[in-house]
Design a protein around this motif. Structure first.
Motif, short mmCIF file in Angstrom:
data_model
loop_
_atom_site.label_atom_id
_atom_site.label_comp_id
_atom_site.label_asym_id
_atom_site.label_seq_id
_atom_site.Cartn_x
_atom_site.Cartn_y
_atom_site.Cartn_z
N ALA A 123 12.05 39.18 40.28
CA ALA A 123 11.92 38.23 38.38
C ALA A 123 13.42 38.25 37.92
CB ALA A 123 11.12 39.34 38.02
N PRO A 124 14.11 37.57 37.17
CA PRO A 124 14.61 38.72 36.61
C PRO A 124 15.20 39.03 35.70
CG PRO A 124 13.86 36.26 35.46
CD PRO A 124 12.42 37.03 36.20
N PHE A 125 15.15 40.52 35.95
CA PHE A 125 14.80 41.28 34.86
C PHE A 125 15.87 41.54 33.90
CE2 PHE A 125 12.90 42.85 38.28
CZ PHE A 125 11.43 42.87 38.26
N HIS A 126 15.30 41.85 32.37
CA HIS A 126 16.81 43.04 31.65
C HIS A 126 17.19 41.03 31.23
CE1 HIS A 126 15.96 46.92 32.11
NE2 HIS A 126 16.12 46.83 32.94
N PRO A 185 18.45 65.71 24.27
CA PRO A 185 18.88 64.65 24.46
C PRO A 185 18.52 63.52 25.29
CG PRO A 185 20.59 65.66 24.30
CD PRO A 185 19.93 66.69 24.92
N VAL A 186 18.07 62.48 25.47
CA VAL A 186 17.91 61.38 26.82
C VAL A 186 18.52 60.23 26.09
CG1 VAL A 186 16.67 59.81 27.95
CG2 VAL A 186 16.06 61.99 27.63
N VAL A 187 19.34 59.50 26.65
CA VAL A 187 20.76 58.48 26.30
C VAL A 187 19.81 57.41 26.71
CG1 VAL A 187 22.97 57.04 26.85
CG2 VAL A 187 22.51 59.71 27.02
N ALA A 188 19.69 55.72 25.98
CA ALA A 188 18.78 55.37 25.74
C ALA A 188 19.66 53.92 26.67
CB ALA A 188 18.27 54.83 24.54
N ASN A 189 18.98 53.63 27.44
CA ASN A 189 19.62 51.98 28.39
C ASN A 189 20.31 51.38 26.83
OD1 ASN A 189 18.17 51.78 31.44
ND2 ASN A 189 18.72 53.20 30.84
N VAL A 190 19.69 50.69 26.07
CA VAL A 190 19.69 49.14 25.60
C VAL A 190 21.16 49.67 24.50
CG1 VAL A 190 18.53 49.73 23.74
CG2 VAL A 190 18.78 48.06 24.44
N GLU A 241 10.56 49.26 24.12
CA GLU A 241 10.70 48.22 24.21
C GLU A 241 11.85 47.01 24.37
OE1 GLU A 241 9.70 44.60 20.26
OE2 GLU A 241 9.34 47.39 20.26
N ARG A 242 12.68 47.39 23.65
CA ARG A 242 13.97 46.76 23.64
C ARG A 242 14.60 46.23 25.15
NH1 ARG A 242 17.11 48.94 19.04
NH2 ARG A 242 19.20 47.58 19.89
N GLN A 243 14.26 47.37 25.60
CA GLN A 243 15.16 47.59 26.50
C GLN A 243 14.55 46.60 27.81
OE1 GLN A 243 13.06 49.67 29.87
NE2 GLN A 243 14.17 51.68 30.16
N ILE A 244 13.02 46.40 27.44
CA ILE A 244 12.81 45.53 28.84
C ILE A 244 13.69 43.97 28.27
CG2 ILE A 244 10.69 44.01 29.08
CD1 ILE A 244 8.73 46.35 28.36
N THR A 245 14.28 43.81 27.25
CA THR A 245 14.95 42.40 27.51
C THR A 245 16.32 42.75 27.65
OG1 THR A 245 14.05 42.13 25.26
CG2 THR A 245 12.79 40.82 26.94
N GLY A 246 16.91 44.02 27.18
CA GLY A 246 18.22 44.60 26.88
C GLY A 246 19.12 44.56 27.95
N SER A 247 20.53 44.48 28.30
CA SER A 247 21.31 45.05 29.15
C SER A 247 21.32 46.41 29.14
CB SER A 247 22.72 45.04 28.77
OG SER A 247 22.79 43.05 28.49
N VAL A 248 20.66 46.85 30.46
CA VAL A 248 21.03 48.21 30.63
C VAL A 248 22.81 48.67 31.15
CG1 VAL A 248 20.89 50.26 32.78
CG2 VAL A 248 18.96 47.76 32.12
#
Length: 311
Positions: free
Chosen positions: A196-199, A225-230, A246-253
């Motif tokens: 599938a076309p992820f992110h 701390p954890v650094v967030a992908n988005v 939630e934002r990570q699913i459609t956002g860029s890594v």
């Protein structure tokens, strides 16, 4: 030694992953027991396959969480070390939050199982595609914007993996058009074998579907701390985590910036937990000369312990 823990995402899987540490270390066995209770049948699939079934997104996501954390827990107990920060690539962000204490292992396994199901169902087979592009990220961004403006379809930046490695994602026709334009500019384009076309914005149905489960999950005080992908920002407030996942699913890594952020937090040693060494390789490209380790087997844990004692 200040350690940043790294956790891999999809396509870092293999039949048998996590098994060697589970045979030798009780803490790894405990992780796999929890995984089996959360996703019945998962541990047998991890142990013996078949590979094509393990590769399915709904299976692969919780399996990678289980395998990575089995290794991480064994490493932590055997070495007595704790990271100063962590990050995970896409799916791996869930593993990072379990390591930090934000999410329980059970919650991460349940969420990633559902995440995988929703992401696979969001776009019909053949409608979407992804390609890796080697070259200037600014050119990739410009071409994607031009293709979208032309009306061909959706094509967006999915991953910024290394200074000259960017992944694009979207509708097949738009990805093909962007790929042709990028090749004409002299950039190398490699189509990826994905389900599938992820992110990208095509994952919006998956984002909406997972939001209730993310909001209902329990988030606990974080031990580091954890650094967030988005955002590529360090997160220490657990109340922010659901929205970021939630934002990570459609956002860029934003992996390049994320690794740079880990270094800014004081990390001088980067340890990837799980099968393969994709993240280890990316760190070396982002931070040349960085100290890196990949930990997957009991021998890796022993070697790390000896290296640590020697410093």
């Amino acid at each position: 030694m200040k350690i940043a823990a790294l956790f891999p995402g999809q396509n870092s899987h293999a039949v048998g992953m996590g098994q060697a540490v589970a045979v030798q270390f009780a803490e790894a066995q405990d992780v796999l027991r929890v995984a089996e209770a959360a996703v019945p049948g998962l541990t047998a699939l991890m142990h013996a396959g078949p590979l094509d079934e393990l590769t399915l997104t709904a299976n692969q996501q919780p399996a990678l969480v289980a395998a990575s954390l089995a290794v991480y827990r064994a490493w932590q107990v055997q070495t007595g070390l704790t990271p100063v920060c962590a990050a995970g690539h896409s799916l791996g962000e869930y593993s990072a939050h379990v390591a930090a204490g934000t999410l329980s292992l059970e919650a991460a396994l349940t969420l990633t199982r559902r995440r995988g199901e929703l992401m696979q169902a969001a776009v019909p087979p053949g409608v979407g595609a992804m390609s890796a592009v080697i070259g200037d990220p600014a050119s990739v961004r410009e071409v994607c914007a031009q293709v979208q403006a032309s009306g061909v379809g959706v094509v967006e930046i999915a991953n910024l993996n290394a200074p000259t490695q960017t992944v694009i994602s979207g509708q097949t026709a738009a990805v093909d058009a962007a790929s042709s334009a990028l090749r004409a500019l002299g950039l190398k384009v490699i189509p990826l074998k994905v389900s599938a076309p992820f992110h990208c914005s095509l994952m919006q149905p998956a984002r909406l579907g997972l939001t209730p489960a993310l909001e209902a999950a329990e988030y606990r005080a974080m031990s580091f701390p954890v650094v967030a992908n988005v955002t590529a920002e360090a997160v220490s407030d657990a109340s922010q985590v659901a929205g970021l996942l939630e934002r990570q699913i459609t956002g860029s890594v934003r992996w390049v910036e994320s690794v740079q952020r880990l270094a800014a937090l004081g990390a001088d040693t980067f340890v990837e937990f799980g099968h393969g060494a994709v993240l280890t390789g990316l760190v070396r490209r982002i931070l040349p000369g960085a100290t890196t380790y990949n930990v997957h087997t009991p021998e890796d844990i022993a070697a790390f312990g000896m290296a640590g004692l020697g410093e």
